[in-house]
Motif scaffolding. Structure first.
Motif, mmCIF file in Angstrom:
data_model
loop_
_atom_site.group_PDB
_atom_site.id
_atom_site.type_symbol
_atom_site.label_atom_id
_atom_site.label_comp_id
_atom_site.label_asym_id
_atom_site.label_seq_id
_atom_site.Cartn_x
_atom_site.Cartn_y
_atom_site.Cartn_z
ATOM 1 N N ARG D 117 0.823 -1.219 0.000
ATOM 2 C CA ARG D 117 0.000 0.000 0.000
ATOM 3 C C ARG D 117 0.858 1.270 0.000
ATOM 4 O O ARG D 117 0.371 2.355 -0.313
ATOM 5 C CB ARG D 117 -0.898 0.025 1.232
ATOM 6 N N LYS D 118 2.111 1.147 0.425
ATOM 7 C CA LYS D 118 3.006 2.315 0.483
ATOM 8 C C LYS D 118 4.035 2.287 -0.648
ATOM 9 O O LYS D 118 4.991 3.060 -0.619
ATOM 10 C CB LYS D 118 3.764 2.303 1.822
ATOM 11 N N ALA D 119 3.898 1.366 -1.601
ATOM 12 C CA ALA D 119 4.923 1.242 -2.643
ATOM 13 C C ALA D 119 4.731 2.289 -3.740
ATOM 14 O O ALA D 119 3.643 2.854 -3.893
ATOM 15 C CB ALA D 119 4.869 -0.168 -3.238
ATOM 16 N N ASP D 120 5.809 2.531 -4.500
ATOM 17 C CA ASP D 120 5.757 3.478 -5.624
ATOM 18 C C ASP D 120 5.103 2.805 -6.830
ATOM 19 O O ASP D 120 5.769 2.458 -7.809
ATOM 20 C CB ASP D 120 7.186 3.910 -5.996
ATOM 21 N N ILE D 121 3.798 2.625 -6.762
ATOM 22 C CA ILE D 121 3.075 1.950 -7.840
ATOM 23 C C ILE D 121 1.900 2.816 -8.280
ATOM 24 O O ILE D 121 1.515 3.752 -7.573
ATOM 25 C CB ILE D 121 2.568 0.553 -7.406
ATOM 26 N N THR D 122 1.334 2.496 -9.430
ATOM 27 C CA THR D 122 0.195 3.263 -9.949
ATOM 28 C C THR D 122 -1.095 2.801 -9.259
ATOM 29 O O THR D 122 -1.149 1.701 -8.701
ATOM 30 C CB THR D 122 0.031 3.021 -11.457
ATOM 31 N N PRO D 123 -2.149 3.629 -9.331
ATOM 32 C CA PRO D 123 -3.435 3.204 -8.747
ATOM 33 C C PRO D 123 -3.920 1.897 -9.369
ATOM 34 O O PRO D 123 -4.517 1.064 -8.676
ATOM 35 C CB PRO D 123 -4.378 4.365 -9.101
#
Lengths: 198, 198, 198, 198, 198, 198
Positions: D117-123
Motif C-alpha cells: 500500500r506504500k509502494a511506488d506503484i500506480t493506482p
C-alpha cells in the motif's frame, strides 16, 4: 430515571406484561431496588423471555454441593471474562456488579473483564477461565486432553458442564445484548464498589 | 443402532427421564422415525433441557404472517451457515437435513454450510445470512446502519430480531454440541437428499 | 443438464478443445458418467489445464508402497479438510464424493469438512490432518519439531512431502475454484452416500 | 558455494536428473549464472517438477498483447506481495530480485514485500495487488462486485484470470517453500539493486 | 497499602531515585494523594522513565486552542479504548479513572473500555475512536481516504497527529504494562465514580 | 535527492529547527552521509522528537556488559522482525540496513523481515525473537512461564526488559511511520549489502 433508550426494539411497559413475567420482574426489583434492563428488553418476546430466564437461573443460581464445586462468584467470573471478550457492554457492566457483590471484592470485576490472566484469582480459577474462553472463542477445538487437564485441577464433570454451559449461554446472551443495543442501568456501575454497601 | 458415544457426558435412558421430557421425545421419534441425539445428550440436565427446547421452538417453529416474513427453511439456513462457521458437526449435519426437507432442495444445505456466498439463494437471503454471520462472529459491530440496510431489503424489525436471535441461540447450541462432542445420528446424513423421500 | 453457469469465465465446449484434453475428459466421463465441471472450467486455459491435471494426478493417483503409506482415501481427506477451511464449495462437494467412494464410508466427508477433529478417523489420520491444516493455514510456522512429531507417528518423509504438497496444491485449487465461482456438478452431492452404489 | 542445506528433503544432483529436467535447469543456469534452488529442491519429485515449471511458465512468461495487459514486472509484483503475506522467504527474496530486474527499479521489491500500500506503484497496480491479496488471503469472499470494480480500472477478464491464477499458484508455491525450508540462493539478495547491472 | 507486587521487575524506592524523578513523582503524589504505580515500575530504568514521561506529557497535557480541538477528556478516551483492545489492565483502570474525572462522567470509562461503539459519545468522538483503533490494530492500512474522511468531521491535521500519536504511544505503554505485569493502584478503581468527589 | 514526500504531515527544514535538534541531526548526517527521514518527519513536533530520540537511544545504543548480554545487532533484529509483522516499510528498510551493518551480514535483514523462523540465527536469538513477537502481537498473554523459559536460555531479567521494551517502542514507532507514511531514504536499500562497504 434514564432517558436513553435501553433497546433498539420496542420495550414493553411492566404493566402490560403477562402476569408471570411481571411478578418475576417485581420480585427482582424489590430485592435489587431497580429493574435490570435485560428483563424489560427481552420481554418484547414473552416466550423467549421465559426460556432465557429459566435457562439463566438453572446455570447461575446454584450453590456448591455434591459433584458441584463452583461458587456463584466463580460463575459470574465466567460471565464477565467471556463477555469482555465479546465486547458486550451490558453483560460486563451488569454481571461485573453481581461479581463484585458475590465475591465481596470491589476490584475483581474490572480485572477479569480487561485481562483475566492478570486478575487476583487462584490457579484453579485461572484454569476455569481458560476453559471458558476456549468455549467462548474456539469451541471446535475442545478435546479430551482439555477435559483431562481440568479434572486434574479438581473439577468434576458436572463442573465442566457448568463452565461450558455458562460460557455458551452468554455467547447467546452477549449477542442478544449487542444486537439490541441493550443499555446497562446506571445503577450497576457503582454497585459493589464500596466496602460497606448495605 | 450406533455404538459410538453420542456425548462426552452421561446420557440418560429414555425411560429414566421425567415424563414431560420423555413424552416430547417420543413425539419427535414417532414423527421422524428416530430420536435426534441432541434430545438425549442435553437431557443429562432436565431443567436446562426444558429451557433449551422451548427457546428453540419459540425461534424455529414459526410460520410467516403479519410482521414475520421468514420461512422455516430460511430459519434453518441461518442455523446451517452459522454452525458451519463455528465448525459444529452436529448442527451442520442435523440442521442441514432439516434445511433440505424444509426447502425441498437436496443441494442447498451443503452449499450454505461450506460458503453461503456461493449458494443458490436470493439476494434477500444473502443479506439475511450476511447479518446472521455478523451476529455469530462479531456482534459487537452491529450498528444502526446495518439495520437500515436490512430494512431496505424488506425485513421487518421482527424479522431482524428473529435472524439475530437464531444466530445467537445457535452460538450457544454450537458450543454445547462442540463441548459435549455431540454425535449426529447417522440418519441425518442422507435425509432430504433423494427427491421422492416419502 | 444444469442451466446454472459453472464458471465466471468462458467455458469451452468439449468439441472445441485440443485433442489431448478432450480425450482425457472423455475418459473421465466414461468412467464417472459425467464430466466434472473443473475439467471444463479450467480448460479455458489449455496450457494451465495440462499442468493442473498432471500435478493433480502426480499427487492424488498414488497407492501405498515402499516409503509411501498414505492411501488414496487419506489423500482425499486432506483435500476435504483443507478445502473446508478455505470455504471452497466445489472442492468440498466434489472431493467429498470421491472421499466417500474411496473410503467406502458415507459419513466421513461431511464429518471431515465441518470439523475433522470430531471425525471417525484414527489418531494417525488426525495427526495427518493437523499437519495438512498447518500447511494450509500457517505454513510459515512449520518447523523441525513438527516433522519429528509426525515421524514418530509412523509417517515417512515421502508421506510428509505428499501431505504438504496435497495441502499446497489445493491451496491453489481452492483459490481457482473460489475466484471462478466454479459450480459443483449436482451429481456429486449424492455420490457415495448410499451403501450399494453400483 | 553455499554450505547450508537448501531443503529439508533430499536434493538430487544435477547429473542424476532426467534429461529434460537437467536441460531446462542448465538453460536457466547459463542465462542467470547460477541454479535457483527451487529447481533443485523440487526435482526430488520429477513429475511434480514438470507440472510446477510448466504451470509457472504459462502464468509468468507472458507479454502484454491482445486482451492481456499485465506486464511481466506486474506479474512479479503479485508474487512478491502475496509471498510477503505468506511469510515465504524463498519467494520474496528470489522473486524480489526478478521484480527489480523486470521493473528496472532497485527499490520496488522491498516496498511491495513489506507493505504494497506504500509502494511506488500506480493506482491500477494498487487495485491489482488488492485483488491478488484478496485471492491469497480470503478467496472465499471474491464476488461479482470485485470483478466489476477491476474491469472499471481497465483490466480485461483475461487479466483478472492471470492475477488470480498467479496469486493461487504462489499460494501453492509459498507453502511448498515454507514446508521444505527452501533456502534462497545468496545471489538473489543483491540482484537488481545496483543501477548498471548489465 | 497494597502487598501485591506492582511489577515483575525490581521496583526502586522513592528515596533512591534521581532527584528530578523523585520530585516529579512527589508532585503527582501531592496532587493525586497517591503515587500511580507506573511511575515506580518504570523508574527501574531512569533514562527510559524520563523519555516516557516527557513523551506522555507532550501528548496528553494539551488543551484545545489554535489548530488543536481535542479536549483532555477525548485524549483519555483514546487511551481507554485502545488499551481495552490491547487488554492492558493497568491502562484501562488508571486512565479509566482519569477519563471519568476529566469528562466528569462516572459511566463513560467502562462504556469505552468494553465497546466504544455503544458508548455515550458524539459522532465526532466515534470517528476519533474508529481512527485510533485503526492505528492501534492495523496501522499499515491507514490511507489518504481515512484522512479525508476525518478532516470532513472537522479534525485538523494537528488533531489527527495527536490521535495517532496517542494511540501509538499507548501501543507502547500497554505492552510495557502487560510485560511488567504492572498492577493498577487500588485507588483508581473508585476514582471519579461518585458525583461529588471532592 | 528524493522528490517524493517523506511524510503526510509538514516537514520542517533543518535550518528552522531548534538548535539541539539541528545539532543532533547534523551529527547523524556527518556520520551516515545523509539525514534519515525519521529525524525530519518527527521534527514536526519538537517536544515529541526529543522524547522519541532519547527513548530510542536508551534502548538501542547499549553494548553488552554486566547483566546485559544483548548485542546491538540483536537489538536491531528485534526491530526488523517486529516491524515486518507490523508492515512498517520505513522501519524494515532503515533498520534492515542498520542490522546488516551491525551484524556484518548482507543477508540477515531480509531473512528476519520475511520470516525470522527461517533466518540464519542461533537458537537463543530465535527465543529472543519469539518473545519479541509475543510482545508485539499479543502482549496480554505474557506470563511467568514465558519468563522462566527465557531465563533458561541464558537471558538476564535486564535482557528481558530490553527485548520487551524494544518491541514496545517499535510498536509505537511502526504506527507513527505507518500513519505519517514516512518514506525510507533511498540510501538505506543498498546499505550493508556489499561486503567491503567502507
Amino acid at each position: 430515571m434514564n432517558a436513553k433508550p435501553i433497546s433498539r426494539f420496542p420495550v414493553p411497559e411492566l404493566k402490560d406484561l403477562p402476569a408471570d413475567i411481571r411478578e418475576r420482574i417485581e420480585a427482582v426489583q424489590s430485592k435489587t431496588g431497580f429493574v435490570p434492563n435485560v428483563f424489560l428488553a427481552l420481554a418484547h418476546r414473552p416466550a423467549e423471555w421465559r426460556a432465557f430466564v429459566s435457562y439463566h437461573d438453572a446455570l447461575m443460581d446454584k450453590d456448591p454441593g455434591g459433584a458441584v464445586t463452583l461458587s456463584k462468584a466463580e460463575r459470574e467470573m465466567i460471565v464477565v471474562a467471556t463477555s469482555g471478550a465479546n465486547q458486550c457492554q451490558y453483560c460486563v457492566v451488569a454481571h461485573g456488579a453481581i461479581l463484585r457483590l458475590r465475591a465481596r471484592n470491589p476490584l475483581i470485576a474490572d480485572q477479569v473483564a480487561v485481562n483475566y490472566r492478570k486478575a487476583d484469582i487462584t490457579p484453579r480459577q485461572r484454569a476455569m477461565l481458560d476453559f471458558a474462553m476456549q468455549v467462548a472463542l474456539e469451541s471446535h477445538t475442545v478435546a479430551d486432553a482439555d477435559f483431562e487437564g481440568l479434572r486434574a485441577q479438581g473439577f468434576s464433570d458436572e463442573d465442566l458442564w457448568d463452565i461450558a454451559a455458562i460460557a455458551a449461554f452468554f455467547a447467546m446472551s452477549n449477542r442478544l445484548a449487542n444486537v439490541t443495543s441493550m443499555r446497562p442501568n446506571d445503577e450497576f456501575y457503582l454497585l459493589g464498589r464500596i466496602a460497606k454497601q448495605k
